[in-house]
Motif scaffolding. Structure first.
Motif, PDB file in Angstrom:
ATOM      1  N   LEU B 122     -53.074  25.465 -28.994  1.00 19.54           N
ATOM      2  CA  LEU B 122     -53.527  24.890 -30.262  1.00 19.54           C
ATOM      3  C   LEU B 122     -52.535  23.836 -30.742  1.00 19.54           C
ATOM      4  CD1 LEU B 122     -54.724  28.181 -31.997  1.00 19.54           C
ATOM      5  CD2 LEU B 122     -56.059  26.524 -30.682  1.00 19.54           C
ATOM      6  N   ASN B 124     -50.774  23.664 -33.246  1.00 19.04           N
ATOM      7  CA  ASN B 124     -49.527  24.213 -33.790  1.00 19.04           C
ATOM      8  C   ASN B 124     -48.675  24.900 -32.728  1.00 19.04           C
ATOM      9  OD1 ASN B 124     -50.961  26.504 -33.279  1.00 19.04           O
ATOM     10  ND2 ASN B 124     -51.110  27.186 -35.405  1.00 19.04           N
ATOM     11  N   LEU B 126     -49.571  27.412 -30.703  1.00 21.61           N
ATOM     12  CA  LEU B 126     -49.995  28.755 -30.291  1.00 21.61           C
ATOM     13  C   LEU B 126     -50.707  28.672 -28.942  1.00 21.61           C
ATOM     14  CD1 LEU B 126     -51.469  30.381 -33.548  1.00 21.61           C
ATOM     15  CD2 LEU B 126     -49.323  30.950 -32.388  1.00 21.61           C
ATOM     16  N   LEU B 128     -53.322  30.371 -26.612  1.00 21.25           N
ATOM     17  CA  LEU B 128     -54.477  31.241 -26.844  1.00 21.25           C
ATOM     18  C   LEU B 128     -55.131  31.556 -25.512  1.00 21.25           C
ATOM     19  CD1 LEU B 128     -56.179  32.043 -29.418  1.00 21.25           C
ATOM     20  CD2 LEU B 128     -57.482  29.953 -29.014  1.00 21.25           C
ATOM     21  N   LYS B 428     -60.299  40.429 -24.982  1.00 24.89           N
ATOM     22  CA  LYS B 428     -59.269  40.551 -26.014  1.00 24.89           C
ATOM     23  C   LYS B 428     -58.661  39.156 -26.169  1.00 24.89           C
ATOM     24  CE  LYS B 428     -56.273  44.146 -25.638  1.00 24.89           C
ATOM     25  NZ  LYS B 428     -55.121  44.894 -25.027  1.00 24.89           N
ATOM     26  N   TRP B 429     -58.464  38.706 -27.407  1.00 23.30           N
ATOM     27  CA  TRP B 429     -57.765  37.441 -27.638  1.00 23.30           C
ATOM     28  C   TRP B 429     -56.267  37.716 -27.663  1.00 23.30           C
ATOM     29  CZ3 TRP B 429     -60.029  32.741 -27.515  1.00 23.30           C
ATOM     30  CH2 TRP B 429     -61.406  32.666 -27.700  1.00 23.30           C
ATOM     31  N   VAL B 430     -55.529  37.073 -26.796  1.00 21.24           N
ATOM     32  CA  VAL B 430     -54.075  37.238 -26.756  1.00 21.24           C
ATOM     33  C   VAL B 430     -53.447  35.907 -27.169  1.00 21.24           C
ATOM     34  CG1 VAL B 430     -52.085  37.773 -25.310  1.00 21.24           C
ATOM     35  CG2 VAL B 430     -54.269  38.943 -24.912  1.00 21.24           C
ATOM     36  N   VAL B 431     -52.627  35.952 -28.202  1.00 24.02           N
ATOM     37  CA  VAL B 431     -52.075  34.729 -28.788  1.00 24.02           C
ATOM     38  C   VAL B 431     -50.554  34.811 -28.779  1.00 24.02           C
ATOM     39  CG1 VAL B 431     -52.099  33.220 -30.804  1.00 24.02           C
ATOM     40  CG2 VAL B 431     -54.095  34.647 -30.295  1.00 24.02           C
ATOM     41  N   HIS B 432     -49.909  33.865 -28.132  1.00 21.61           N
ATOM     42  CA  HIS B 432     -48.446  33.823 -28.104  1.00 21.61           C
ATOM     43  C   HIS B 432     -47.932  32.678 -28.969  1.00 21.61           C
ATOM     44  CE1 HIS B 432     -48.668  36.602 -24.700  1.00 21.61           C
ATOM     45  NE2 HIS B 432     -47.366  36.783 -24.846  1.00 21.61           N
ATOM     46  N   GLY B 433     -46.974  32.999 -29.814  1.00 21.41           N
ATOM     47  CA  GLY B 433     -46.391  31.978 -30.672  1.00 21.41           C
ATOM     48  C   GLY B 433     -44.883  32.041 -30.676  1.00 21.41           C
ATOM     49  N   GLY B 435     -43.257  32.181 -33.864  1.00 25.03           N
ATOM     50  CA  GLY B 435     -43.024  32.364 -35.282  1.00 25.03           C
ATOM     51  C   GLY B 435     -44.010  31.618 -36.171  1.00 25.03           C
ATOM     52  N   GLN B 436     -45.109  31.132 -35.586  1.00 21.97           N
ATOM     53  CA  GLN B 436     -46.074  30.378 -36.395  1.00 21.97           C
ATOM     54  C   GLN B 436     -46.666  31.209 -37.547  1.00 21.97           C
ATOM     55  OE1 GLN B 436     -45.765  30.051 -33.159  1.00 21.97           O
ATOM     56  NE2 GLN B 436     -46.311  28.002 -32.479  1.00 21.97           N
ATOM     57  N   VAL B 437     -46.809  30.544 -38.688  1.00 21.72           N
ATOM     58  CA  VAL B 437     -47.515  31.137 -39.835  1.00 21.72           C
ATOM     59  C   VAL B 437     -48.538  30.115 -40.324  1.00 21.72           C
ATOM     60  CG1 VAL B 437     -45.544  32.571 -40.521  1.00 21.72           C
ATOM     61  CG2 VAL B 437     -45.815  30.258 -41.480  1.00 21.72           C
ATOM     62  N   ARG B 438     -49.518  30.595 -41.095  1.00 26.26           N
ATOM     63  CA  ARG B 438     -50.552  29.679 -41.592  1.00 26.26           C
ATOM     64  C   ARG B 438     -50.066  28.956 -42.827  1.00 26.26           C
ATOM     65  NH1 ARG B 438     -56.838  31.622 -41.392  1.00 26.26           N
ATOM     66  NH2 ARG B 438     -57.290  29.700 -42.536  1.00 26.26           N
ATOM     67  N   PRO B 439     -50.184  27.652 -42.812  1.00 28.74           N
ATOM     68  CA  PRO B 439     -49.722  26.898 -43.975  1.00 28.74           C
ATOM     69  C   PRO B 439     -50.644  27.133 -45.186  1.00 28.74           C
ATOM     70  CG  PRO B 439     -50.608  25.391 -42.298  1.00 28.74           C
ATOM     71  CD  PRO B 439     -50.774  26.798 -41.777  1.00 28.74           C
TER      72      PRO B 439
END
Lengths: 439, 439
Positions: B122, B124, B126, B128, B428-433, B435-439
């Motif tokens: 994504l 940002n 992430l 996905l 299953k959705w696996v998301v690696h970040g 430290g991302q947060v939603r603004p």
């Protein structure tokens, strides 16, 4: 008597259905089926033109829509509805424009219908294709927000389905006008007006009749609070996708960097409170508790969060930060408010066990610097979405880049996680031969 | 009292469930859940080795299996079971070898678990991924054929699911031995024996308890006759996939080449009679009736088919060929026998309308030389599979090249058509970040 649009009142199990309501709703469903047959072969160009026509018509009818909405708001105010719910119900010219813009956005998304999912030529010469086709008739039962009416109608249309809508009674006047505008736009665009129908006039009994219209409704999506969803899942004999209940967890591992973990729990809990992907429980590894918990509890407290914790959590509370003793009820609760359950666990395994026991299967996050811990968490947690070092708030069709979503499925069948346009379709096997028979 | 394994007797709606049976079945389901957690992370190598071990063990236990089967056969004979049903029940050393070979075949198929269905990075940052994961616990309720016991256990294992099996009471002795052999082989291969469990000992009440084990059973697949399937669909509160009812149609268009059409209807009707993808109704365009029907009715009659036709069909019957007057009952019936309903229609549209009204949504075929007619038929028929100039008998996981199948879904949700290994999974959705947060 009720002061808010109470869903248990709107959609109780066991509501008797008068025969005339049943017949009226079945008639709506049959007309939806006839419209669906037309929509199934409508081209993307036709459907997108209709979406733009619907957007244009909504904007052109702004005054009429806002006027009807004022009736709903006045009724809500008279009944003592809370300011928050009134705000969700309210339509302004700006909001109508935003709703119309969402329809244009939908028009810009690819059409799932006709996509060839798999295909091959068999040894005997048969040409095999698995092709995406619309489900047919999609029902939506939802709460007060009138933007859902337009969203649902648009998503159904784009995916080639006819929509039957049952909105909350609190938005009845707004929805009546909006649905009328959408139907007129469909007709003008050369598509059947019955592609979008409302059964609001039939009240709760109508909603129950829709849940029972087996054979005429291909999918029913409840969208709203836990009570609404539970009622629909229990009562419906038509296929249902369970959406949106989110008892989401953030687990801070022993190895977590507090500078990563703190923004993630703050964002997951407080960035927006009343939504399904907000965190409701924080689990902290005992080895991280002494360093992480004091500043985290202070920051959450400063953000207005009421903390419900076990004894070990309370032991780490800094002065001036209250921790209400947590019970099993807290582990089970989707607060949807500025409340957070907090528990110290002895191990990653205990965190996973807690999540498997209490989660609603929506979204769980781990904050960790340990690769093996992240992989165990991802493999062992049985939820629609698992985040590694990211906020739970990212589970969303828009955030995932999937375009609009009709809801977030917490079940395993058919769709899991954000449900976009492809999830509103099924497939058909199309086989072309030249007279092949089985030997 | 009953002389054949009557499914209505085996699985009636409303069977009372004694508390001890309920508890025993829930305990089986809980142990299946624990086994499923292990299977979910088992590698393909481990699962394939277990499939080979199961195959070896079955072959090594041939004498014991055939002996137990003799008990079932003897009981069946004493109860006056028909020769056909006894044949389906019978296990010989050759049949045991074939069942074992099917397990080895399963081992050779790709593992659906871990497949990345979609993925992206994504804006940002992430990462996905949508990854296939097992459903968890899969229940199967089926009829007398003991090969289904092994098939279902193998398909569940390969797709990482624990299986709970409820076979027909007529095969009880065979199934007990077979399940015991499979469990021992699993244990020897280092996997939990509870990956395969039978609830046959709990009889009909046990089957009902399984249908009600909501939260513990992720998918229940009924496999058998229409009565069994209807009972499970109506009674179950766990997720069900409806399989296998096939009221299939062959439509002979005005433009059809009789030399193509005749083999297709003969093959669709008579190549194998008691199966869901056999044709049950022949629709003939009026312009083809005079040339096609007389030789077709004669050939079907010669093949031993009893013809049930409307007046216009009867008018084309050659001498010596009887056409029983057809009623709506005939349009609705899945004969599963050497019977065929025949109707002359005025147009392609009438054929499509007939099919949409009466079909069970399994498979329909058109025989035509007209491209536009083929395209209209494919677009307008709302079934799992649509054949153009090919026999309905091809709708089958093996024939489609999909490998083994657990059944053929006639519903639109989750899976439609032949259900192979991927249809026994969810995602299953696996998301690696970072430290991302939603603004």
């Amino acid at each position: 008597m009720t002061t808010t649009p109470d869903l248990r009142q709107d959609h109780p199990t066991g509501t008797p259905v008068p025969p005339e309501v049943r017949e009226a709703v079945l008639d709506v469903a049959r007309r939806a089926g006839a419209a669906a047959r037309v929509l199934a072969t409508a081209t993307r160009a036709t459907k997108d033109a209709a979406l733009h026509a619907m957007a244009d018509a909504l904007v052109a009818s702004t005054a009429e829509i806002v006027e009807a909405n004022a009736v709903d708001l006045e009724r809500g105010r008279a009944a003592g509805t809370s300011a928050g719910l009134l705000d969700r119900l309210a339509l302004t010219p700006d909001r109508v424009a935003a709703i119309a813009a969402a329809l244009r956005e939908l028009a810009s998304l690819p059409d799932p219908v006709g996509e060839v999912v798999r295909g091959s030529t068999l040894p005997n010469g048969l040409r095999l294709r698995q092709v995406r086709v619309p489900l047919g008739v999609v029902g939506m039962i939802y709460e007060a927000r009138p933007n859902v009416t337009v969203d649902a109608a648009g998503l159904a249309l784009k995916s080639g389905n006819a929509a039957i809508l049952r909105g909350g009674s609190a938005a009845a006047a707004s929805n009546t006008v909006v649905v009328g505008v959408l139907r007129e736009a469909l007709r003008a665009a050369g598509l059947p007006a019955d592609a979008v129908q409302s059964i609001d006039e039939h009240g709760r009994a109508g909603a129950v009749a829709l849940m029972h219209a087996r054979g005429l409704v291909d999918l029913l999506v409840p969208r709203g609070g836990a009570d609404l969803i539970r009622t629909v899942v229990q009562e419906a004999t038509v296929p249902v996708v369970e959406t949106g209940t989110g008892n989401c967890h953030v687990y801070v591992d022993a190895s977590a960097d507090p500078a990563v973990a703190l923004p993630i729990i703050l964002n997951s809990k407080t960035q927006r409170v009343g939504v399904c992907n907000a965190a409701e429980t924080l689990l902290v590894h005992r080895d991280a508790a002494a360093t992480f918990l004091p500043p985290a509890l202070a920051a959450l407290h400063d953000a207005g969060v009421t903390l419900h914790g076990d004894d070990r959590t309370a032991a780490h509370a800094p002065e001036g930060v209250t921790v209400v003793p947590a019970t099993e009820e807290d582990w089970a609760t989707e607060y949807l408010s500025l409340d957070l359950a907090v528990r110290v666990v002895d191990s990653l395994e205990e965190a996973v066990d807690h999540i498997r026991a209490w989660s609603s299967g929506h979204t769980e996050a781990i904050v960790t610097a340990d690769l093996a811990a992240s992989e165990t968490f991802v493999a062992q947690v049985d939820s629609a979405a698992v985040m590694v070092n990211a906020s739970t708030r990212f589970t969303d069709g828009g955030e995932f880049g999937l375009g609009a979503e009709i809801g977030i499925s917490t079940q395993k069948m058919h769709a899991r996680g954000p449900m976009g346009l492809p999830e509103l379709t099924t497939t058909k096997w199309v086989v072309h031969g030249d007279g092949q028979v089985r030997p």
